[in-house]
Design a protein around this motif. Sequence first.
Motif, short mmCIF file in Angstrom:
data_model
loop_
_atom_site.label_atom_id
_atom_site.label_comp_id
_atom_site.label_asym_id
_atom_site.label_seq_id
_atom_site.Cartn_x
_atom_site.Cartn_y
_atom_site.Cartn_z
N TRP A 1 4.71 1.14 -6.57
CA TRP A 1 5.95 0.36 -6.60
C TRP A 1 5.68 -1.02 -5.99
CZ3 TRP A 1 6.16 5.48 -4.87
CH2 TRP A 1 6.97 6.36 -5.61
N ILE B 1 8.02 -3.97 -4.13
CA ILE B 1 9.35 -4.16 -3.56
C ILE B 1 9.37 -5.45 -2.72
CG2 ILE B 1 8.85 -2.72 -1.53
CD1 ILE B 1 11.85 -1.88 -1.65
N SER C 1 12.93 -0.09 -10.51
CA SER C 1 12.94 1.07 -9.62
C SER C 1 14.32 1.71 -9.48
CB SER C 1 12.45 0.68 -8.22
OG SER C 1 11.10 0.26 -8.29
N PHE C 2 15.36 0.94 -9.78
CA PHE C 2 16.72 1.47 -9.60
C PHE C 2 17.46 1.63 -10.93
CE2 PHE C 2 15.55 -1.02 -5.82
CZ PHE C 2 15.60 -0.02 -4.86
N TYR D 1 8.59 -0.08 -10.75
CA TYR D 1 7.58 0.99 -10.77
C TYR D 1 6.63 0.67 -11.93
CZ TYR D 1 5.56 5.57 -11.97
OH TYR D 1 4.72 6.59 -12.29
N LYS E 1 19.11 -5.30 -6.18
CA LYS E 1 19.85 -4.12 -5.74
C LYS E 1 20.37 -4.36 -4.32
CE LYS E 1 21.14 0.27 -6.00
NZ LYS E 1 22.14 0.76 -6.96
N SER F 1 15.52 5.41 -4.90
CA SER F 1 14.99 4.85 -6.15
C SER F 1 15.08 5.92 -7.24
CB SER F 1 13.54 4.43 -5.97
OG SER F 1 12.69 5.57 -5.88
N ASP F 2 14.83 5.52 -8.51
CA ASP F 2 14.77 6.50 -9.60
C ASP F 2 13.58 7.44 -9.37
OD1 ASP F 2 16.92 5.35 -10.75
OD2 ASP F 2 15.85 4.43 -12.44
N SER G 1 12.72 -4.41 -7.02
CA SER G 1 11.60 -3.47 -7.02
C SER G 1 11.33 -2.99 -8.43
CB SER G 1 11.90 -2.28 -6.10
OG SER G 1 10.83 -1.33 -6.14
N ARG H 1 9.67 9.59 -5.48
CA ARG H 1 10.67 8.53 -5.36
C ARG H 1 10.54 7.97 -3.94
NH1 ARG H 1 16.25 12.17 -4.71
NH2 ARG H 1 15.95 12.66 -2.49
#
Length: 311
Positions: free
Chosen positions: A237, A239, A204-205, A307, A214, A224-225, A305, A291
């Motif tokens: 997602w 997390i 996700s990052f 995606y 993270k 997040s991206d 996390s 996001r």
Amino acid sequence: MPGMPIFQDTPSQLKGQIYVLNSTTSAVEPLKVDTTGNLNVAGTVGLATGAEVGLTTGTTVGLDAGTTVGLAAGTEEIGTVGLATGTTVGLTAGTEEIGTVGLATGTTVGLAAGTEEIGTVGLATGTTVGLAAGTEEIGTVGLATGTTVGLAAGTEEIGTVGLAAGTEEIGTVGLATGTTVGLAEGTNIIGSVRNDLVFTSADSFGGATILTPKSIGATSTVNSDTKDISKETSYNWFIKNNGTAANQNISLKVYLSANQTDWVEDTGTSITVAFGTSKMITVNNFLQYTRFVITGGVAETTVVSCYQSQH
């Protein structure tokens, strides 16, 4: 001469008798002629094996109705034979082929039960080819351009087209420009087309591997991206808050955007991810981009996390 009797005074009425030897009975018999004065040679002519009969160009040999022409066992071919509609041609056991046979339009060619193939047959448009019960295949059939192969009303299928072990494809079927392939009235599908779903899993990052830790600083904000969800059928997602104390609890919100510049909250509700817990987050509404934004708690913590999506 004077004094000699005359037996026949009309030479044109003079007759003679010819005698021949009968080769069968060895008897001497008079040679007979027919009513026209020709020698009577009608009957059966038997030819020895290997004998040849030579016909001059243009000679016609006619067969009486019902006559059967067969090939002796081991004979390879007759040659080229033109058959009238309804004529039956049979091969004697052990015969390999007739050769080239030209069939008139509308002629029906059938295979006897147990026969494997005719060979290669060129059929005129409109010819019907039927297989006898139990027959597996005709062989190779070449169809002229424009020939239509159709199923009779009520027929479900032509049969089974199978590939031999190791064969990758049947070949290439090319349709001429403007050709229409349609389904008969009441038919739902041509067949079934299936392919595997495309599955995506990313950190996700932006980490090199998914679930890269993270750091989330105290009261800090981390985005997040951004993901393009326009072609996805399912996405979410995962997390997890790796914190170990209540002061490390975090919260987050999901955002949507049409242009990656102007962002709106998905629902406006803040989602709490307590220390040591995991959650799955998804989107309630739809815009092209999405996001989530994390807000840190009282103390710093780390999260992992990813995606994941499929289409």
